[in-house]
Design an enzyme around this catalytic site. Structure first.
Site, PDB file in Angstrom:
ATOM      1  N   VAL A 191     -59.149 -69.576 -31.204  1.00  0.00           N
ATOM      2  CA  VAL A 191     -59.038 -68.820 -29.963  1.00  0.00           C
ATOM      3  C   VAL A 191     -60.333 -68.036 -29.789  1.00  0.00           C
ATOM      4  O   VAL A 191     -61.181 -67.996 -30.685  1.00  0.00           O
ATOM      5  CB  VAL A 191     -57.820 -67.859 -29.955  1.00  0.00           C
ATOM      6  CG1 VAL A 191     -56.526 -68.643 -29.946  1.00  0.00           C
ATOM      7  CG2 VAL A 191     -57.870 -66.899 -31.136  1.00  0.00           C
ATOM      8  N   ASP A 192     -60.470 -67.414 -28.651  1.00  0.00           N
ATOM      9  CA  ASP A 192     -61.699 -66.751 -28.212  1.00  0.00           C
ATOM     10  C   ASP A 192     -62.345 -65.878 -29.289  1.00  0.00           C
ATOM     11  O   ASP A 192     -61.725 -64.974 -29.843  1.00  0.00           O
ATOM     12  CB  ASP A 192     -61.351 -65.882 -27.006  1.00  0.00           C
ATOM     13  CG  ASP A 192     -62.573 -65.316 -26.306  1.00  0.00           C
ATOM     14  OD1 ASP A 192     -63.688 -65.554 -26.778  1.00  0.00           O
ATOM     15  OD2 ASP A 192     -62.383 -64.648 -25.278  1.00  0.00           O
TER      16      ASP A 192
END
Length: 379
Positions: free
Chosen positions: A219-220
């Site tokens: 994820v980011d």
């Protein structure tokens, strides 16, 4: 020998040693580009101006940003820019200029971040993973040999973070690790896709290394390192194989490019919406890192320059507006002060120091056989 003559001789030798040290000292140059948002408003304008100034001050119309930096780091949209200006062609030269990289991201922004409806009642808005995948594959496809570029295929060391849900820990992609083992070498489009997988907009991105032995559910990277400057500084300080002359921050020259404040983007015409938790995290991480770096370089603030803009509003701003905004400087014990110089002025002054450090460092040949000692955590 009398005391006066001995004293003069001692001071003469000390002066000679000091002057020699000043003449021979070179700085390791770090460029860091923030994530945040879907458009590189501040970072893009700063990067273009940076390259224009390098060309102006060196009288070299073909000079590029990566020629004058020893390592480039980026997160999210900043990682895409970082990867584009360091990705190498078949001759080991940068595949894109700064202006080309910003133009491509701007022109293809609607493809990179194409909205689609999700959820039971299709009310939740997400971005299309397939569209972003396709654009990134095209961007990092080398036309000469139709090769999808990897971390090893960069002209300068590259550092990009994400967060791995499998290990519940940050995962930092680096060229140093890619050169060490194919198990830590990943295709550049996947690296950029991983660091851009914001939970509120994309599903976690599952992928593997080029040899299939290392997997990640990403994820980011902005959730933990939206401002990757500290990660880059730490990497340089501990990677003696690539940076043997660096003993402390006094040996570094750092340019950190922000990408606008999420809080300012939620406000326009005095009407403000409550920022999301993700926005708060991104801004909080970036500002905390800036505060830490400001303290580390308080002895010589010209060696650390942070470019950020806060007054652009939700519609963004032009390159001119970004460069004309006066910069803010973090104070040692908290808070900020408004500087007299604009962002453009500060970049101009930084380029003077950048160019004065010496000739452009030679590009690294992606084909050269090289081994690098792994970092302490294997990243």
């Amino acid at each position: 020998m009398d005391l006066t003559q001995a004293t003069l001789e001692i001071f003469s030798k000390l002066e000679h040693k000091w002057l020699s040290h000043c003449k021979d000292t070179t700085k390791t140059r770090i460029l860091s580009i923030d994530g945040g948002g879907t458009t590189p408003i501040v970072a893009g304008a700063s990067l273009i101006h940076l390259e224009d100034q390098i060309r102006l001050q060196t009288s070299d119309l073909h000079a590029q940003v990566s020629d004058f930096f020893d390592i480039v780091a980026g997160t999210g949209i900043g990682a895409i820019l970082a990867a584009m200006i360091t990705a190498a062609d078949s001759l080991g030269r940068p595949l894109y200029t700064a202006r080309e990289a910003v133009r491509i991201i701007t022109e293809r922004n609607s493809e990179l971040y194409k909205h689609k409806s999700a959820g039971v009642f299709r009310r939740r808005r997400r971005f299309s993973s397939k569209n972003m995948d396709n654009v990134l594959k095209q961007v990092f496809l080398r036309k000469e040999d139709q090769k999808l570029l990897t971390l090893k295929d960069t002209c300068k060391p590259l550092l990009i973070p994400c967060f791995d849900l499998k290990s519940s820990a940050p995962f930092v992609f680096s060229r140093a690790d890619a050169l060490e083992s194919p198990s830590f070498n990943f295709e550049l489009w996947k690296v950029c896709r991983a660091t851009s997988a914001t939970p509120s907009h994309f599903k976690p991105f599952n992928f593997t290394s080029v040899d299939g032995k290392t997997s990640c559910s990403a994820v980011d990277g902005g959730l933990v390192m939206n401002n990757p400057t500290a990660a880059a500084v730490t990497h340089v300080l501990h990677n003696k194989r690539d940076f043997p002359t660096v003993n402390g921050v006094e040996d570094l020259l750092v340019l950190s490019l922000g990408n606008g404040s999420s809080n300012s983007k939620t406000c326009e015409n005095r009407t403000c919406s409550t920022p999301s938790v993700v926005d708060i995290v991104l801004d909080g991480v970036s500002e905390t890192i800036d505060q830490m770096l400001g303290n580390a370089f308080c002895w010589n603030r010209t060696d650390y320059v942070r470019i950020q803009a806060f007054g652009l509003g939700s519609k963004g701003g032009t390159e001119e507006e970004v460069l004309n905004e006066r910069g803010l400087e973090s104070l040692p014990f908290g808070g900020k002060r408004l500087m007299t110089e604009t962002n453009g002025n500060r970049i101009d002054s930084f380029v003077q120091r950048l160019v004065a450090t010496g000739k452009p460092s030679p590009p690294f040949s992606p084909c050269k056989d090289s081994t690098v000692t792994s970092l302490a955590n294997g990243r």
